[in-house]
Design a protein around this motif. Structure first.
Motif, PDB file in Angstrom:
ATOM      1  N   VAL A  58      11.023 -11.470  20.419  1.00  0.00           N
ATOM      2  CA  VAL A  58      11.684 -10.072  20.270  1.00  0.00           C
ATOM      3  C   VAL A  58      12.898  -9.861  19.955  1.00  0.00           C
ATOM      4  CG1 VAL A  58      12.293  -8.838  22.739  1.00  0.00           C
ATOM      5  CG2 VAL A  58      10.232  -9.389  22.348  1.00  0.00           C
ATOM      6  N   THR A  59      13.901 -11.568  20.402  1.00  0.00           N
ATOM      7  CA  THR A  59      14.997 -11.413  19.674  1.00  0.00           C
ATOM      8  C   THR A  59      15.031 -11.273  17.932  1.00  0.00           C
ATOM      9  OG1 THR A  59      15.267 -13.313  21.239  1.00  0.00           O
ATOM     10  CG2 THR A  59      17.191 -12.867  19.612  1.00  0.00           C
ATOM     11  N   VAL A  60      14.229 -11.660  17.717  1.00  0.00           N
ATOM     12  CA  VAL A  60      13.860 -11.505  16.251  1.00  0.00           C
ATOM     13  C   VAL A  60      13.852 -10.071  15.742  1.00  0.00           C
ATOM     14  CG1 VAL A  60      12.851 -12.269  13.890  1.00  0.00           C
ATOM     15  CG2 VAL A  60      13.333 -13.999  15.572  1.00  0.00           C
ATOM     16  N   GLY A  61      12.963  -9.388  16.535  1.00  0.00           N
ATOM     17  CA  GLY A  61      12.916  -7.886  16.176  1.00  0.00           C
ATOM     18  C   GLY A  61      14.102  -7.304  16.396  1.00  0.00           C
ATOM     19  N   ARG A  62      14.962  -7.890  17.656  1.00  0.00           N
ATOM     20  CA  ARG A  62      15.910  -6.763  18.096  1.00  0.00           C
ATOM     21  C   ARG A  62      17.091  -7.025  17.095  1.00  0.00           C
ATOM     22  NH1 ARG A  62      15.797  -7.141  24.336  1.00  0.00           N
ATOM     23  NH2 ARG A  62      17.784  -6.302  24.147  1.00  0.00           N
ATOM     24  N   THR A  63      16.874  -8.002  15.954  1.00  0.00           N
ATOM     25  CA  THR A  63      18.459  -7.482  15.256  1.00  0.00           C
ATOM     26  C   THR A  63      17.723  -7.075  13.829  1.00  0.00           C
ATOM     27  OG1 THR A  63      17.000  -9.541  13.913  1.00  0.00           O
ATOM     28  CG2 THR A  63      18.049 -10.428  15.367  1.00  0.00           C
ATOM     29  N   PHE A  64      16.877  -5.601  13.970  1.00  0.00           N
ATOM     30  CA  PHE A  64      16.802  -5.133  12.973  1.00  0.00           C
ATOM     31  C   PHE A  64      16.673  -3.495  13.125  1.00  0.00           C
ATOM     32  CE2 PHE A  64      13.960  -9.118  11.282  1.00  0.00           C
ATOM     33  CZ  PHE A  64      13.841  -8.710   9.768  1.00  0.00           C
ATOM     34  N   SER A  65      17.638  -3.700  14.351  1.00  0.00           N
ATOM     35  CA  SER A  65      17.537  -2.311  14.552  1.00  0.00           C
ATOM     36  C   SER A  65      19.268  -2.392  15.844  1.00  0.00           C
ATOM     37  CB  SER A  65      16.956  -1.392  15.954  1.00  0.00           C
ATOM     38  OG  SER A  65      17.235  -0.263  16.745  1.00  0.00           O
ATOM     39  N   ASP A  66      20.332  -2.114  14.809  1.00  0.00           N
ATOM     40  CA  ASP A  66      21.353  -1.614  15.039  1.00  0.00           C
ATOM     41  C   ASP A  66      21.751  -0.239  16.365  1.00  0.00           C
ATOM     42  OD1 ASP A  66      24.120  -1.923  15.343  1.00  0.00           O
ATOM     43  OD2 ASP A  66      24.833  -0.592  13.518  1.00  0.00           O
ATOM     44  N   THR A  67      21.011  -1.128  17.640  1.00  0.00           N
ATOM     45  CA  THR A  67      21.174   0.459  18.664  1.00  0.00           C
ATOM     46  C   THR A  67      21.351  -0.294  20.112  1.00  0.00           C
ATOM     47  OG1 THR A  67      18.870  -0.342  19.068  1.00  0.00           O
ATOM     48  CG2 THR A  67      19.513   1.708  16.790  1.00  0.00           C
ATOM     49  N   PHE A  68      20.534   0.348  20.750  1.00  0.00           N
ATOM     50  CA  PHE A  68      21.332  -0.370  22.216  1.00  0.00           C
ATOM     51  C   PHE A  68      21.302  -1.479  22.843  1.00  0.00           C
ATOM     52  CE2 PHE A  68      20.544  -0.658  26.520  1.00  0.00           C
ATOM     53  CZ  PHE A  68      21.962  -0.207  27.867  1.00  0.00           C
ATOM     54  N   ALA A  69      19.576  -2.384  21.713  1.00  0.00           N
ATOM     55  CA  ALA A  69      19.258  -3.121  22.469  1.00  0.00           C
ATOM     56  C   ALA A  69      19.644  -4.153  21.680  1.00  0.00           C
ATOM     57  CB  ALA A  69      17.598  -2.721  22.847  1.00  0.00           C
ATOM     58  N   GLY A  70      19.581  -3.665  20.601  1.00  0.00           N
ATOM     59  CA  GLY A  70      19.663  -4.835  19.105  1.00  0.00           C
ATOM     60  C   GLY A  70      20.551  -6.367  19.585  1.00  0.00           C
ATOM     61  N   ILE A  71      20.574  -7.175  18.233  1.00  0.00           N
ATOM     62  CA  ILE A  71      21.151  -8.586  18.308  1.00  0.00           C
ATOM     63  C   ILE A  71      21.903  -8.753  17.113  1.00  0.00           C
ATOM     64  CG2 ILE A  71      19.183  -9.214  18.688  1.00  0.00           C
ATOM     65  CD1 ILE A  71      20.572 -11.396  20.054  1.00  0.00           C
ATOM     66  N   ALA A  72      22.960  -9.502  16.961  1.00  0.00           N
ATOM     67  CA  ALA A  72      23.759  -9.595  15.327  1.00  0.00           C
ATOM     68  C   ALA A  72      22.907 -10.893  14.812  1.00  0.00           C
ATOM     69  CB  ALA A  72      24.978  -9.281  15.686  1.00  0.00           C
ATOM     70  N   PRO A  73      22.526  -9.887  13.674  1.00  0.00           N
ATOM     71  CA  PRO A  73      21.523 -11.762  13.750  1.00  0.00           C
ATOM     72  C   PRO A  73      22.421 -12.991  13.663  1.00  0.00           C
ATOM     73  CG  PRO A  73      21.750 -10.214  12.116  1.00  0.00           C
ATOM     74  CD  PRO A  73      22.584  -9.696  12.757  1.00  0.00           C
ATOM     75  N   GLY A  74      23.804 -13.562  13.580  1.00  0.00           N
ATOM     76  CA  GLY A  74      25.025 -13.712  14.020  1.00  0.00           C
ATOM     77  C   GLY A  74      24.604 -14.767  14.898  1.00  0.00           C
ATOM     78  N   SER A  75      24.218 -14.056  16.029  1.00  0.00           N
ATOM     79  CA  SER A  75      23.988 -14.633  17.614  1.00  0.00           C
ATOM     80  C   SER A  75      22.674 -15.045  17.861  1.00  0.00           C
ATOM     81  CB  SER A  75      23.936 -13.263  18.508  1.00  0.00           C
ATOM     82  OG  SER A  75      25.123 -12.764  18.507  1.00  0.00           O
ATOM     83  N   LEU A  76      21.612 -14.300  16.359  1.00  0.00           N
ATOM     84  CA  LEU A  76      20.159 -15.272  17.003  1.00  0.00           C
ATOM     85  C   LEU A  76      19.921 -16.897  17.393  1.00  0.00           C
ATOM     86  CD1 LEU A  76      16.768 -13.699  16.633  1.00  0.00           C
ATOM     87  CD2 LEU A  76      17.733 -14.432  14.272  1.00  0.00           C
TER      88      LEU A  76
END
Length: 258
Positions: A211-229
């Protein structure tokens, strides 16, 4: 149903009524093909990520109050996750999470029920592909750019601690239910825990590498920057180990005194 199948069904029912331990999450019926289980993991993870990201987008479009946004996001996740576990649990065990899959594999290596290394090699990629597909689907439904990298930095140390706590609690819950023969409550219990962890952990409880990987693909409320992965996934793996250690400590199987 054949006579053999009927007899087997009766024996299974009798075992459940007698309170015999049931299989751990993911210890699926042997007749379920691996391709079907992989499809269930891919579909379930995709829908879970679509629910998380889609409800986050919807919430931010309806209100600017961050508290209400998180409330809406967590409610949608609780209901959606519970339904997905109820629907797909009988097929694949409804992991939707590489940490759960790896924890089950580790349990199986030590003599318990769980997935094999071959199943891990199929489950984990299916979960990751599903998570990415779910993010793209959510973005598409709300007319957002497809596969846009998130800029939401989540690299702070206190957030990583939150992920350790969230993931450890999730593993403790799932395998504690298995040890106490209460997996029938998993749809409600797991969904409720994730909903609570949205609020009591600083990271809002990703607790899931796919889910964390998936959320890097959306620059929205639930997203996470790839650098934080890397930090988040590392914290989740540590949390998984802590959770298994807590299961062994709290639900230790002692010898009979007789």
């Amino acid at each position: 149903m054949t006579a053999t199948e009927a007899a087997e069904h009766d024996r299974t029912g009798e075992a459940a009524l007698a309170g015999e331990p049931q299989p751990a999450p993911g210890a699926t019926p042997p007749r379920t093909p691996l391709t079907s289980r992989a499809a269930a993991e891919l579909l379930g993870t995709a829908l879970l990520v679509a629910i998380v990201i889609g409800s986050g987008i919807q919430a931010t479009e309806l209100t600017r109050d961050v508290g209400i946004q998180l409330l809406a996001n967590s409610f949608a996740t609780v209901f959606g996750l519970g339904i997905l576990i109820l629907l797909l649990g009988p097929v694949s065990g409804a992991h939707f999470n590489p940490v759960v899959t790896l924890a089950e594999w580790w349990t199986a290596r030590r003599g318990g029920d769980g997935v094999t290394a071959r199943e891990v090699a199929v489950y984990v990629p299916a979960q990751i592909v599903g998570a990415i597909a779910g993010a793209v689907l959510a973005d598409a439904m709300f007319d957002k750019p497809l596969a846009e990298w998130s800029t939401h930095d989540r690299s702070a140390g206190h957030l990583l601690l939150g992920e350790v706590v969230a993931t450890a609690g999730l593993i403790l819950l799932i395998f504690g239910l298995a040890r106490t023969n209460q997996l029938r409550f998993a749809p409600v219990a797991v969904a409720s825990y994730i909903g609570a962890a949205y609020w009591f952990t600083s990271s809002t409880s990703f607790a899931n590498p796919a889910v964390t990987v998936g959320r890097t693909f959306s620059d929205t409320f639930a997203g996470i920057a790839p650098g934080s992965l890397p930090g988040f996934i590392g914290a989740q793996l540590v949390g998984g180990g802590v959770g298994l250690a807590l299961v062994a400590l709290v639900f230790a199987r002692g010898r009979s005194d007789a």
